[in-house]
Design a protein around this motif. Structure first.
Motif, short mmCIF file in Angstrom:
data_model
loop_
_atom_site.label_atom_id
_atom_site.label_comp_id
_atom_site.label_asym_id
_atom_site.label_seq_id
_atom_site.Cartn_x
_atom_site.Cartn_y
_atom_site.Cartn_z
N ALA A 166 1.95 47.56 47.32
CA ALA A 166 3.05 48.30 46.70
C ALA A 166 3.45 47.66 45.38
N GLY A 167 3.36 46.33 45.32
CA GLY A 167 3.77 45.60 44.13
C GLY A 167 2.79 45.65 42.98
N LEU A 168 1.60 46.24 43.19
CA LEU A 168 0.61 46.28 42.12
C LEU A 168 1.13 46.98 40.86
N HIS A 169 2.07 47.91 41.05
CA HIS A 169 2.59 48.65 39.90
C HIS A 169 3.63 47.86 39.13
N VAL B 34 4.27 36.28 46.95
CA VAL B 34 4.99 35.85 45.76
C VAL B 34 6.14 36.80 45.44
N TRP B 35 5.94 38.06 45.72
CA TRP B 35 6.97 39.06 45.42
C TRP B 35 8.17 38.92 46.35
N SER B 36 7.90 38.77 47.65
CA SER B 36 9.04 38.74 48.58
C SER B 36 8.81 37.86 49.81
N GLY B 37 7.85 36.92 49.73
CA GLY B 37 7.57 36.07 50.87
C GLY B 37 7.82 34.61 50.58
N ASN C 142 10.99 48.75 47.88
CA ASN C 142 11.83 49.04 46.71
C ASN C 142 11.42 48.14 45.56
N GLN C 143 12.17 48.18 44.47
CA GLN C 143 11.80 47.44 43.28
C GLN C 143 11.93 45.93 43.45
N GLU C 144 12.65 45.49 44.48
CA GLU C 144 12.82 44.06 44.74
C GLU C 144 11.78 43.52 45.70
N GLY C 145 10.88 44.36 46.16
CA GLY C 145 9.84 43.92 47.07
C GLY C 145 10.26 43.92 48.53
N GLN C 146 11.39 44.55 48.82
CA GLN C 146 11.86 44.63 50.21
C GLN C 146 11.08 45.73 50.92
#
Length: 316
Positions: free
Chosen positions: A310-313, A123-126, A22-26
């Motif tokens: 997924a977070g590249l966008h 960095v996004w969600s770890g 999702n948008q939060e990186g989950q």
């Protein structure tokens, strides 16, 4: 408005792993299937398309909610043009993967190398969640790296930034040749391959060590022996940790990151590795560059690639 989702693709030589975030990186869902590299480029592309469709179909989300697809690959990539220049593990050379996938999926596609997307995932969600300036090391067969500056992947002028494994840290008299053709690279001592090489060299010299009884040695056995008090194994682990910490001191003086994240199989060694790395970093780094800096193990494990892709966008 319906929730937006992003699909990450971890393109490996044996398998392709896809995940929905999702948008939060989950990370909400994962799916995996064979790469089938032996069947050629078009079959691999077919498989990526198939697995992306399959994961969305078995999720509670609609295709319209999918904003974009990101892909990470072990190899050299032209991020701007979306081309995999060379990926030996999957047999790709000069493959315009972005345009091929966009045509088939009807969604925007971004690509990057596996080390960069793993760094972005952490960095996004770890381990680096909420941190904008971070350096990630991946210690496995080699030493990979990813640089996150101001919350985004730093590519360098030709897309090769983050080749931390090829920072020259070993003095000439101790240096051996690296796979890159140069001598003294971090990868020769702090990768799993380097650790195993040092252990085999010690056994061949006749050093008194329990490792002499081990067949087909791996890095975990070296770390286990060190934890059990084997002096030779301790010396090897300390050497790997010393040069890892030394490389961080060099990188800190140039980029001043807030966090160093260490992932990959070697990172599972735990405190016996991390305590020594932190001690070396403190010894070799000027005090102002130590303040507020953390050296942490990665959290996402094998999922870092799909999360980062997924977070590249959103984060690149």
């Amino acid at each position: 408005m319906s929730e937006s989702i992003y699909v990450g693709v971890d393109l490996g030589g044996t398998s392709i792993k896809v995940g929905i975030c999702n948008q939060e990186g989950q990370l909400l869902l994962t799916h995996e299937g064979p790469t089938e590299t032996e069947k050629g480029v078009h079959i691999v592309v077919d498989n990526i398309v198939k697995y992306v469709h399959e994961i969305v179909e078995k999720s509670p989300y609609d295709w319209d909610q999918l904003v974009g697809v990101g892909a990470g690959v072990a190899g050299f990539t032209n991020v701007v043009e979306g081309i995999i220049i060379l990926a030996p593990n999957i047999g790709f050379r000069d493959v315009p993967i972005r345009s091929l996938l966009e045509e088939r999926l009807g969604k925007p596609v971004k690509i990057d190398n596996d080390a960069n997307v793993a760094a972005l995932g952490e960095v996004w969600s770890g381990a680096g969640r909420g941190v904008d300036n971070c350096i990630c090391y991946t210690l496995g067969t080699g030493v990979g790296g990813g640089i996150i500056l101001n919350g985004k992947i730093y590519q360098g002028f030709s897309g090769l930034a983050g080749e931390i494994g090829h920072v020259s840290v070993v003095p000439d008299l101790e240096a051996i040749q690296c796979g890159c053709g140069k001598k003294g690279c971090l990868e020769t001592v702090s990768s799993a391959t380097g650790i195993i090489r040092m252990a085999n060299d010690a056994v061949a010299r006749g050093d008194r060590t329990t490792l002499a009884t081990v067949e087909n040695m791996n890095a975990k056995e070296v770390f286990d022996a060190a934890k059990a008090g084997d002096e030779v194994a301790v010396r090897i682990v300390n050497r790997a940790a010393f040069y890892l910490g030394k490389s961080m001191a060099i990188v800190a003086a140039v980029l001043n990151p807030e966090v160093f994240i260490v992932g990959g199989g070697v990172s599972y060694a735990g405190d016996i590795l991390f305590n020594e790395v932190r001690e070396v970093y403190a010894k070799l780094t000027p005090d102002p560059l130590q303040r507020g800096v953390s050296i942490l193990p990665a959290l996402l494990g094998n999922n870092a690639g799909v999360v980062g892709a997924a977070g590249l966008h959103l984060r690149s």
